[in-house]
Design an enzyme around this catalytic site. Structure first.
Site, PDB file in Angstrom:
ATOM      1  CG  ASP B 321       0.478  24.607  82.570  1.00  0.00           C
ATOM      2  OD1 ASP B 321       0.859  25.755  82.281  1.00  0.00           O
ATOM      3  OD2 ASP B 321      -0.685  24.214  82.404  1.00  0.00           O
ATOM      4  CG  ASP B 465      -8.527  13.974  74.321  1.00  0.00           C
ATOM      5  OD1 ASP B 465      -9.724  14.131  74.658  1.00  0.00           O
ATOM      6  OD2 ASP B 465      -7.728  13.283  74.952  1.00  0.00           O
TER       7      ASP B 465
END
Lengths: 264, 854
Positions: B321, B465
């Site tokens: 990223d 998550d």
């Protein structure tokens, strides 16, 4: 008594070194061990410190079957009994024919000569006879193979080994057999590649113990020392210990099997 | 002008020297001697000068002055003593713990033990005889029978419901029956006796028994607390009293949910894969990274790329990223995929979602960029998917090979289970029984189809998550948790980072609780709802913990009776409840969290998660994602003042409260000394926790950037002359290896030596040089490491399937009393550290002043 023959298809693979080391290590594990020099080169005796070939030995019996041969055994300082090949010239029966001829003829005529001879050696407990041989093929090696309960094929990680391996395997067909790589240098890519190749073609017959190369081994020979006792922490000594333990286990398993077989 | 003065000075000096019969540059002591004494006759020793010189040396030594110092230094030293290092009061725990084992045996067994040795010997002899006479109980067999019996009962219709109903009725009667104080005490004694006996019996039956007893005792307490203690005399009392009561309600909910969650840990075993690798599915490995150093990412990528899986079915992707050129070059050089994106929204979740349509694997394994997988990771986890087609996620534990701030600052690494071990050791395994094990962001495999069905990784919250797995569960998919360490990574470095990470989790969990509450909505079973809500509610402990930390002050300062009960009845209800609950907890979690350590972990974090959770609760959209940094250096030990400020405030509050309490006792302002004592004990307990919290904020020195990771694998040294040595690697660090030699060797620094490591039947040899060699400990640094060598090294160390197998052997079982003393000791050490840090601060304040003025 279990007979283990150490053979290889190339010279200098380390048969004799391994015979001496394994004999000492098996003796240290409580086995009665006799190291048999089935090799006219007298190399094994040299490892035990005999700088001249012993006069009497296997060859005396070979050339004169009636001659008493039980006094020919010598004892190494590690307690291993050594049965030397002896000096063919000194045992010449006065005949004019060269002794090599007679030896070869006799060995070819009696393929089980060595086996019968070993059968006459009576040692207590789980005794082991280690037979050192010249490079295969030879008449002596054939005798040793016929006598062996287990064949320990020593493989040097060299290209020649790969070339001769198929024929050696064919010769060993039907025998319990274990292949051990000796003189392995992890730093050499060629060694690693050959090992991978051998493992792929031999499968489980290839022992997971690989004896590493160590310059301490020839140095110990030059100084008449026992390598495994002189450098117990070296990797090569560790590997030999591992192999000796495996062999001791194999002998014990065979003993149990024969007892079970005898009981049934 | 100046040169004139200097010249005059030299002239004066020379002429005076000549007058006294001296060399002009003779030392000051000789000058002094000549001023007072005649020069010696030739051939005689200059006794006065020698005496003066020795006197000068003595004075220099006494005053601590270095030779050749100026006159000003001499003058100052006559009046001010030199600065010297202040002795530190706080103990060096690292040294202490090393000595402790020996010392304890010596001190306790050696001294006291020797007196009682005969008695002990006789007692143990007869105890052993008795034990031999008594019939041995095969508890495993017994619990097997119990299981079979209960399974048989299960088959009868309605019987289970009837039993549960009956149990409920009995439980209610038990909890609500009023008892005299004496009877209540006797009840406590009985329950305690049963607990103590049950503790010694292995198996799950006794655990259930202990938990049900704890539930019953808690029920009695709750009933008593609700019906007897909530009548207040004034409005302020009522307000504070109800605040305390609601904080307690929170703890009860979490307690009961926790019991439900962990009642039956599943202990799932890896399922075998089909023998033909051709039928194994394709797997994409995602390694998302954002701003981490390349050196952190390299081992992970190399290890992931050498996992045991058919080559053509495994594809590793580095999801960068940060769009960094060196990452792209590295990925290309080792032949892994490199994916980057234009815009960087939704952090890690966005990064993964961006990669999803660009890759094709049927399964997706995700590793944080600093979690190094072992070669067996996929073969261990993938069997579960093939055995259960509805399975959408397999999670494995996060294992850390470096100590976290708690472990480092109190040196409890491998001695006390860390904060995470409760979660990965017990809670996830408990969740798994209810099919509620959730995704933890790393060291997990997801199935692509279900993941795409829920729209990829969830982006609504900062704990993407857990939210993703909640969505999977709502769709009826199953998840699995395998408690087999198959990857390991670095723990957070400083307490500030650690706190930052926990804040993120707390905020994310609160966000999920608000926008996708597991108690509401469809698709979940009752127990899944309980497991998920407990995971979220757990992070609301901030406010209740602060309330408990501040509550003794309400009575000691203002005389508010927030808990309207006699001191003796508090003993009859509160103590049994806490005691029995503690025993039950020690039984359930003891292996993964020692008694009283939860208090420390929570006290440290409480203040910091109050604000994020509250804000997120009010408005889930507030706040940003923050990334924790790893791999730092801490040069000097220091106290993190900014992070410990709130604890210092609470500490002062409780300290003053105790002083006030003493004052009230001494000057007789009160008619209720027992209540004062009780509140003071409470404040003392708080002080211990806060002391420990401050102690944790004292960052211990952490010198090495590359962590030394304990790792025991066989190795071979190959010396340049061809000799070999069989040895063991002790620890690993990037670029080097610590080796334990079988015998002492003298190797000089810089000497070349090769190290051979094995991966199964294959050896790899690495050229290295000696860095240090002390006794049997050898340190080597690898030389000329190519990319390929680097990869082989990872395979032979972190990548070994057995690299982390032994982690559970290191766990120390819980001993509540011992644990209590340890926590008290931590609190005490915290205070000593605080004192040291204060003195250091004062010192540095003054020394800066003098330097500025001088």
């Amino acid at each position: 008594m279990k007979t283990i023959a150490l053979v290889s298809s190339t010279g200098g693979a380390g048969r004799t070194t391994l015979t001496v080391a394994l004999a000492g290590l098996l003796k240290a594990r409580g086995h009665a061990v006799v190291a048999i020099e089935c090799d006219p080169g007298n190399v094994l005796a040299t490892h035990y410190g005999l700088h001249q070939p012993a006069r009497a030995g296997l060859v005396s019996h070979l050339l004169a079957p009636a001659a008493p041969w039980r006094d020919t055994a010598l004892q190494g300082d590690d307690g291993v009994l050594l049965l030397p090949w002896g000096d063919a010239a000194a045992n010449g029966q006065g005949g004019d024919a060269s002794p090599e001829m007679a030896i070869a003829t006799r060995l070819l005529q009696e393929p089980h000569w060595l086996r019968d001879l070993i059968a006459r050696i009576d040692l207590p407990g789980r005794a082991v006879a280690l037979v050192d041989t010249p490079a295969w093929p030879s008449v002596q090696t054939t005798q040793a193979l016929a006598a062996a309960d287990l064949v320990l094929a020593v493989l040097a990680p060299e290209p020649l080994v790969c070339a001769t391996l198929p024929r050696l395997r064919a010769a060993l067909a039907g025998k319990p057999c274990v292949f051990v790589a000796n003189g392995v240098m992890p730093g050499r890519q060629l060694h690693m590649d050959i090992l991978t190749l051998l493992r792929a073609s031999l499968g489980t017959a290839m022992s997971s113990y690989r004896i590493h190369a160590d310059t301490g081994i020839p140095e110990a020979l030059a100084r008449d020392e026992d390598f495994c006792r002189g450098a117990p922490h070296s990797q090569a000594a560790h590997d030999m210990q591992g192999l000796a333990s495996w062999l001791a286990g194999w002998v014990a398993r065979q003993g149990e099997a024969s007892i079970a077989g005898g009981a049934s | 002008m100046a040169s004139l003065i200097a010249r005059a000075k030299i002239y004066l000096r020379h002429s005076t020297a000549q007058g006294l019969g001296l060399e002009p540059d003779a030392p000051a002591s000789t000058w002094l001697a000549r001023l007072l004494f005649q020069p010696p006759r030739t051939g005689r020793r200059d006794l006065p000068a020698l005496w003066m010189a020795s006197l000068g040396g003595h004075l220099e030594h006494e005053l601590g002055i270095a030779g050749e110092s100026g006159f000003g230094v001499w003058l100052r030293r006559l009046f001010f003593r030199p600065r010297h290092r202040r002795a530190r009061l706080a103990a060096n725990l690292r040294l202490q713990h090393r000595e402790r084992k020996r010392a304890r045996r010596r001190a306790l067994l050696g001294k006291v033990g020797s007196w009682f040795k005969p008695v002990y010997g006789v007692a143990s002899h007869y105890g052993e005889l008795l034990r031999q006479r008594l019939p041995g109980v095969d508890w495993d067999k017994l619990s097997d029978h119990a299981h079979r019996f209960s399974a048989g009962i299960d088959r009868l219709p309605y019987l289970k419901k009837l039993i549960l109903l009956l149990a409920l009725v009995i439980g209610l009667v038990f909890c609500t029956t009023p008892l005299q104080l004496g009877e209540q005490f006797r009840l406590f004694l009985c329950v305690w006796l049963v607990m103590v006996l049950a503790r010694r019996v292995p198996g799950r039956g006794p655990t259930m028994l202990m938990v049900s007893l704890a539930v019953l005792m808690a029920g009695r307490y709750i009933w008593w607390r609700t019906t007897q203690t909530l009548n207040f005399n004034s409005v302020p009392e009522a307000i504070v009293g109800y605040i305390l009561y609601s904080a307690e309600i929170y703890t009860w909910i979490v307690l009961f949910f926790g019991y439900a969650q962990t009642i039956w840990p599943l202990n799932r075993k890896p399922r075998p894969l089909p023998p033909d690798p051709a039928s194994w599915p394709t797997v994409d490995v995602y390694i998302p990274t954002y701003n981490e150093a390349l050196s952190v990412v390299v081992p992970t990528v190399l290890a992931a790329n050498s996992m045991d899986w058919p080559r053509e079915k495994l594809r590793v992707y580095l999801l960068d990223d940060g769009s960094r050129e060196d990452f792209r070059a590295f990925a290309e050089s080792v032949g892994v995929g490199y994916l980057t994106r234009e815009e960087h929204n939704h952090a890690k979740a966005g990064n993964i979602n961006h990669a999803l349509p660009l890759t094709q694997g049927e399964y997706i394994a995700i590793f944080d960029c600093d979690h190094i997988p072992t070669r067996s990771f996929l073969q261990t986890t993938m069997g579960e998917f093939l055995a259960d087609p509805k399975c959408a996620l397999v999670q494995t534990p996060h294992h850390f090979f470096s100590p976290d701030p708690f472990e480092r600052n109190y040196d409890t690494f491998h001695r006390v289970p860390n904060e995470g071990s409760l979660f990965y050791g017990l809670i996830q395994d408990g969740n798994d029984f209810w099919n509620a094990a959730f995704f933890c962001g790393s060291c997990a495999v997801l199935k692509r189809a279900p993941l795409e069905e829920v729209g990829g990784i969830a982006v609504e919250t900062v704990t993407e998550d857990a939210h993703t797995s909640l969505k999977l569960h709502r769709r009826g998919y199953r998840t699995a948790y395998l408690r087999v360490v198959q990857a390991a990574g670095l723990a957070t470095d400083s307490l500030a980072d650690h706190v930052g990470q926990r804040i993120r989790w707390a905020r994310g969990m609160t966000q999920i609780f608000r926008i996708d509450n597991p108690l509401l909505g469809k698709g979940l079973t009752f127990f899944q709802r309980i497991c998920y809500s407990n995971a979220m509610l757990h992070f609301f402990y901030g406010i209740p913990r602060l309330i408990f930390l501040a509550m003794p002050c309400a009575y000691l300062y203002f005389g508010l009776h927030v808990f309207n009960a006699q001191a003796i009845s508090v003993f009859a209800y509160v103590v049994p409840y806490l005691f029995i609950a503690g025993l039950a907890n020690s039984r359930i979690q003891g292996q993964y969290r020692h008694s009283f350590w939860a208090e420390i972990y929570e006290s440290v974090l409480a203040w910091y998660i109050v604000l994020p959770t509250t804000l997120a609760f009010i408005n889930p959209r507030l706040g940003k994602f923050n990334v924790t940094s790893k791999g730092g250096v801490i040069k000097e030990q220091y106290l993190d003042w900014t992070i410990s400020k709130p604890y210092l405030f609470l500490l002062a509050l409780n300290l003053v409260a105790i002083l006030v309490g003493f004052g009230k006792l001494l000057f007789g302002y009160t008619g209720e000394p027992a209540t004062i004592w009780m509140n003071m004990v409470w404040a003392m307990f708080n002080l211990t926790m806060l002391g420990a919290a401050v102690g944790v904020a004292t960052e211990a020195r952490q010198i090495r950037v590359a962590h030394h990771i304990p790792l025991r694998v066989p190795a071979t040294l190959v010396f340049p002359d061809g000799r070999t040595l069989a040895c063991h690697a002790e620890n690993y660090s990037t670029g080097g290896l610590g080796i334990l030699l079988p015998l002492e060797m003298r190797l000089t620094k810089g000497e070349a030596v090769d190290v051979a490591l094995s991966r199964g039947p294959v050896d790899y040899q690495f050229p290295a040089v000696v860095v240090r060699c002390r006794g049997v400990h050898l340190g080597v640094r690898f030389e000329q490491m190519t990319q390929e060598k680097e990869s082989q090294l990872i395979e032979c160390t972190f990548g070994r399937a057995d690299a982390w197998v032994r982690w559970q052997e290191q766990l120390v079982p819980d001993a509540p009393l011992h644990s209590f003393f340890e926590v008290v000791d931590m609190g005490y050490q915290g205070f000593l550290r605080l004192y040291d840090a204060c003195m250091d601060a004062i010192d540095s304040l003054f020394s800066r002043r003098t330097r500025e003025s001088g």
